[in-house]
Design a protein around this motif. Structure first.
Motif, PDB file in Angstrom:
ATOM      1  N   HIS A 156      66.293  32.140  22.253  1.00 20.64           N
ATOM      2  CA  HIS A 156      65.550  32.251  22.622  1.00 20.64           C
ATOM      3  C   HIS A 156      64.059  31.139  23.097  1.00 20.64           C
ATOM      4  N   ASP A 157      64.840  30.092  22.730  1.00 25.69           N
ATOM      5  CA  ASP A 157      64.078  28.816  23.125  1.00 25.69           C
ATOM      6  C   ASP A 157      64.173  28.722  24.689  1.00 25.69           C
ATOM      7  N   PHE A 158      65.732  28.885  24.721  1.00 22.87           N
ATOM      8  CA  PHE A 158      65.350  28.590  26.105  1.00 22.87           C
ATOM      9  C   PHE A 158      65.128  29.546  27.854  1.00 22.87           C
ATOM     10  N   VAL A 159      64.230  30.666  26.774  1.00 20.81           N
ATOM     11  CA  VAL A 159      63.358  31.484  27.836  1.00 20.81           C
ATOM     12  C   VAL A 159      62.771  31.408  28.250  1.00 20.81           C
ATOM     13  N   PRO A 160      61.410  30.180  27.387  1.00 19.89           N
ATOM     14  CA  PRO A 160      60.202  29.828  28.522  1.00 19.89           C
ATOM     15  C   PRO A 160      60.781  29.271  29.789  1.00 19.89           C
ATOM     16  N   LYS A 161      62.004  28.833  29.325  1.00 22.84           N
ATOM     17  CA  LYS A 161      63.277  27.937  30.367  1.00 22.84           C
ATOM     18  C   LYS A 161      63.202  28.149  31.324  1.00 22.84           C
ATOM     19  N   PHE A 162      63.452  30.103  31.826  1.00 27.14           N
ATOM     20  CA  PHE A 162      63.966  30.080  32.216  1.00 27.14           C
ATOM     21  C   PHE A 162      62.516  30.917  33.448  1.00 27.14           C
ATOM     22  N   THR A 163      62.415  29.959  34.408  1.00 26.82           N
ATOM     23  CA  THR A 163      61.369  30.253  35.017  1.00 26.82           C
ATOM     24  C   THR A 163      61.341  30.916  36.052  1.00 26.82           C
TER      25      THR A 163
ATOM     26  N   TRP B 230      61.435  41.322  25.667  1.00 33.00           N
ATOM     27  CA  TRP B 230      62.733  39.958  25.931  1.00 33.00           C
ATOM     28  C   TRP B 230      62.927  40.584  27.212  1.00 33.00           C
ATOM     29  N   ASN B 231      61.332  40.192  28.128  1.00 31.30           N
ATOM     30  CA  ASN B 231      61.935  41.278  29.570  1.00 31.30           C
ATOM     31  C   ASN B 231      61.555  39.726  30.603  1.00 31.30           C
ATOM     32  N   SER B 232      61.320  40.137  31.808  1.00 29.59           N
ATOM     33  CA  SER B 232      61.284  39.383  32.954  1.00 29.59           C
ATOM     34  C   SER B 232      59.960  38.885  33.355  1.00 29.59           C
ATOM     35  N   LEU B 233      58.706  40.459  32.795  1.00 28.16           N
ATOM     36  CA  LEU B 233      57.475  40.501  32.892  1.00 28.16           C
ATOM     37  C   LEU B 233      56.997  39.950  32.347  1.00 28.16           C
ATOM     38  N   ASP B 234      57.377  39.700  31.358  1.00 21.53           N
ATOM     39  CA  ASP B 234      56.567  39.938  29.657  1.00 21.53           C
ATOM     40  C   ASP B 234      56.370  37.545  29.286  1.00 21.53           C
ATOM     41  N   LYS B 235      57.983  37.764  29.315  1.00 18.26           N
ATOM     42  CA  LYS B 235      58.366  36.231  28.674  1.00 18.26           C
ATOM     43  C   LYS B 235      59.313  35.795  30.493  1.00 18.26           C
ATOM     44  N   GLY B 236      59.358  33.834  29.879  1.00 25.54           N
ATOM     45  CA  GLY B 236      60.346  33.713  31.344  1.00 25.54           C
ATOM     46  C   GLY B 236      59.514  34.031  32.759  1.00 25.54           C
TER      47      GLY B 236
ATOM     48  N   THR C 280      74.950  37.242  39.006  1.00 28.63           N
ATOM     49  CA  THR C 280      75.129  36.898  37.522  1.00 28.63           C
ATOM     50  C   THR C 280      73.823  35.567  37.001  1.00 28.63           C
ATOM     51  N   TRP C 281      72.724  36.477  36.692  1.00 26.57           N
ATOM     52  CA  TRP C 281      71.671  35.278  36.813  1.00 26.57           C
ATOM     53  C   TRP C 281      70.719  35.840  35.756  1.00 26.57           C
ATOM     54  N   GLY C 282      70.829  34.192  34.445  1.00 24.43           N
ATOM     55  CA  GLY C 282      69.333  35.081  33.255  1.00 24.43           C
ATOM     56  C   GLY C 282      68.417  33.822  32.700  1.00 24.43           C
ATOM     57  N   VAL C 283      68.603  34.238  31.411  1.00 24.59           N
ATOM     58  CA  VAL C 283      68.834  32.386  30.131  1.00 24.59           C
ATOM     59  C   VAL C 283      69.371  31.843  30.120  1.00 24.59           C
ATOM     60  N   TYR C 284      71.015  32.739  30.052  1.00 30.48           N
ATOM     61  CA  TYR C 284      72.148  31.483  29.665  1.00 30.48           C
ATOM     62  C   TYR C 284      72.162  30.149  31.116  1.00 30.48           C
ATOM     63  N   SER C 285      71.542  30.775  32.160  1.00 30.51           N
ATOM     64  CA  SER C 285      71.240  30.188  33.371  1.00 30.51           C
ATOM     65  C   SER C 285      70.519  28.947  33.303  1.00 30.51           C
ATOM     66  N   VAL C 286      69.284  28.265  32.130  1.00 25.49           N
ATOM     67  CA  VAL C 286      69.256  27.083  32.249  1.00 25.49           C
ATOM     68  C   VAL C 286      69.759  26.412  30.851  1.00 25.49           C
TER      69      VAL C 286
ATOM     70  N   ASN D  13      79.724  38.382  43.444  1.00 26.23           N
ATOM     71  CA  ASN D  13      79.158  38.019  42.640  1.00 26.23           C
ATOM     72  C   ASN D  13      78.868  36.523  43.330  1.00 26.23           C
ATOM     73  N   CYS D  14      77.163  36.331  42.867  1.00 25.43           N
ATOM     74  CA  CYS D  14      76.763  34.602  42.974  1.00 25.43           C
ATOM     75  C   CYS D  14      75.933  34.259  42.067  1.00 25.43           C
ATOM     76  N   SER D  15      75.944  33.231  42.076  1.00 27.17           N
ATOM     77  CA  SER D  15      75.288  32.387  40.830  1.00 27.17           C
ATOM     78  C   SER D  15      74.322  31.430  41.285  1.00 27.17           C
ATOM     79  N   PRO D  16      72.647  32.379  41.148  1.00 26.68           N
ATOM     80  CA  PRO D  16      71.358  31.366  41.358  1.00 26.68           C
ATOM     81  C   PRO D  16      71.104  30.704  39.974  1.00 26.68           C
ATOM     82  N   LYS D  17      70.500  29.475  40.379  1.00 22.82           N
ATOM     83  CA  LYS D  17      70.020  28.251  39.656  1.00 22.82           C
ATOM     84  C   LYS D  17      69.079  29.205  37.947  1.00 22.82           C
ATOM     85  N   ALA D  18      68.431  28.980  37.398  1.00 20.07           N
ATOM     86  CA  ALA D  18      67.534  29.070  36.561  1.00 20.07           C
ATOM     87  C   ALA D  18      66.092  28.933  36.891  1.00 20.07           C
ATOM     88  N   ASN D  19      65.852  28.434  38.050  1.00 19.47           N
ATOM     89  CA  ASN D  19      64.550  28.069  39.032  1.00 19.47           C
ATOM     90  C   ASN D  19      64.187  29.006  40.204  1.00 19.47           C
TER      91      ASN D  19
END
Length: 512
Positions: A110-117, A158-164, A67-73, A363-369
């Motif tokens: 959606h302001d978290f999206v750029p921080k999901f790097t 809102w997808n990982s190729l175009d954003k984040g 479970t990994w996504g923008v909420y991980s920020v 389920n494991c849980s990676p960091k936003a980075n």
């Protein structure tokens, strides 16, 4: 001469009959072939012809997703952060967000999206870790309730190729996981993403919509792009949007398993049927044996595999089932100060699931980075070490006539069945058998002491006794044999003088 002619006639007749038989057999094969090659129609009747549990899935026993996504920020509370941050009811997430990031009117989800790097993301490293942990299938939470897609999407802006991350995360993972010889799973939670209460101010925060609708916030935006993230589009349009995203993933990545979270029942039956027919027909073209997993009563039993969240069945099931469980004690996604279950607890509960004809999705849980924390890696490697040592008793096995015995109390899970965190001891045992019927495996869910007597009444009642019996019993990982005998009412096994496994000792029973 007359006799010769008769012989010729007989021979010709025999040849004719043989040819006719061949033609008939050929026709039958063609008919059968045509029948099995018929396309699935988007009806439950047609879709029921699908074999819901391929052999490879029943053999697999364990898979891993994350479970990994923008909420991980924000990494706070759980993956439900976007649900709570807009609710204006004093929830800890709302309070935290206002204190750290400001009013949600000014700092939106959606302001978290750029921080999901995901700058440290390494698909091949992750795939190797999952294989090392003993998984036979793995893959991403392709889209959670929050509407952000972890793939190269033309449908969802809102997808990982175009954003984040600016990476096709699902594509990279799919290649890496398949290169390790594992099957590929993609999970979908986006049925809940639609704004279903926009026209009902009294229920703007209704549970069946992930984002609270409120004109003060971006959740009510009519901007075409922003509205898609927050699900603020007409419901008919959303239902088609839900389906088109699934089609993209199927077309681009050919997942072996498509898994759905709860709320799939909110999608009209027509769209669920269209999805299933499309997925199964595409799989047939690619000669894939695929699995559709669902929760509650969201799909017919003869179409998919039932998943019970954070739990399991209390007895053996005739059909193969699935449970998704966390390594962590709290959130499914990464949060600060997360705590984790020990490998012993995870493995012992997995053994119980296997003994009842279940499969485990960890389920494991990676960091936003893009880093999987070392604590999680250690647990996964410890699990894998045990799995490798006992692989013969785990993979390609089937339930025995009864699942086992013991004193552990099966507490209820939150989503049906029993909890996935039952504390087992050396008094608890579980069985699996080899597919060829030559071996029975006894798993002791604790560390028995040398000289202990393990008494199993169920085996004394079984047809093993007295005519058949066992050839010998050894401890897996060694050649040490255990003494055993059938008493009047019990089967009794004496624990031999050998090192016991800290997680679960397995006795290999060779059958006559």
């Amino acid at each position: 001469m007359l006799k010769l002619k008769k012989v010729k006639v007989i021979i010709i007749a025999i040849i004719g009959l043989s040819l006719n038989a061949c033609i008939t057999d050929s026709s039958k094969q063609e008919i059968t072939s045509n029948k099995t090659s018929e396309a699935y129609e988007p009806t439950w009747e047609s879709l029921s012809n699908h074999k819901e549990t391929p052999e490879w899935f029943a053999d697999a026993k364990m898979g891993i997703y994350f479970t990994w996504g923008v909420y991980s920020v924000p990494a706070y509370y759980s993956e439900w952060y976007p649900y709570f941050m807009y609710r204006k009811d004093g929830h800890p997430v709302e309070v935290y967000h206002r204190e750290k990031y400001g009013d949600p009117k000014d700092f939106n989800y959606h302001d978290f999206v750029p921080k999901f790097t995901a700058e440290h993301f390494d698909a091949q490293n992750w795939a190797a870790l999952f294989k090392d942990a003993g998984a036979k299938f793995a893959g991403p939470c392709a889209q959670h309730h929050d509407g952000f897609a972890l793939w190269d999407s033309k449908v969802n802006p809102w997808n990982s190729l175009d954003k984040g991350p600016k990476q096709d995360l699902t594509g990279e993972l799919g290649k890496a996981i398949k290169s390790e010889g594992l099957k590929f799973i993609t999970t979908f939670h986006h049925a809940r993403n639609a704004q279903r209460y926009a026209s009902d101010p009294e229920h703007w925060g209704g549970y069946n919509s992930h984002f609270t609708y409120n004109p003060e916030y971006a959740t009510a935006s009519t901007d075409p792009e922003i509205a898609k993230l927050y699900g603020n589009i007409p419901e008919d349009e959303f239902n088609e949007y839900w389906f088109q995203q699934l089609k993209e993933v199927i077309d681009q990545y050919s997942p072996d398993i498509v898994w759905f979270d709860s709320w799939l029942n909110l999608i009209p039956e027509k769209h669920r049927q269209e999805f299933a027919a499309y997925y199964l027909n595409e799989a047939k073209k690619k000669n894939q044996e695929v699995v559709i997993a669902y929760k509650q009563n969201d799909l017919p039993k003869n179409l998919g595999v039932l998943d019970i969240e954070q739990g399991g069945k209390k007895d053996i099931s005739e059909s193969v089932w699935l449970t998704d469980v966390t390594l962590s004690n709290n959130s499914w996604s990464y949060v600060e100060e997360q705590t984790y279950k020990p490998a012993e607890l995870v493995v012992r509960n997995m053994i119980d699931v296997w003994s009842k004809n279940g499969i485990v999705l960890l389920n494991c849980s990676p960091k936003a980075n893009g880093i999987i924390p070392p604590e999680q890696r250690t647990i996964l490697r410890n699990i894998g070490q045990w799995m490798r040592k006992h692989s013969e008793a785990v993979y390609e096995t089937r339930p025995f006539d009864f699942y086992g015995f013991g004193d552990a109390k099966a507490t209820d899970g939150h989503f049906g069945g029993q909890s996935a965190t039952i504390e087992y001891t050396a008094q608890d045992g579980r069985f699996l058998k080899s597919k060829d019927g030559k071996f029975l495996y006894l798993f002791m869910l604790g560390k028995p002491e040398i000289g202990d007597k393990i008494e199993i009444r169920g085996l004394a009642k079984h047809d093993f006794y007295p005519e058949k019996g066992f050839k010998k019993i050894t401890i897996m990982g060694s050649d040490v044999e255990a003494k055993w005998h059938f008493a009047l009412r019990n089967f009794i096994l004496t624990v031999p003088d050998s090192e016991m496994d800290d997680i679960a000792t397995v006795f290999k029973i060779e059958l006559n």
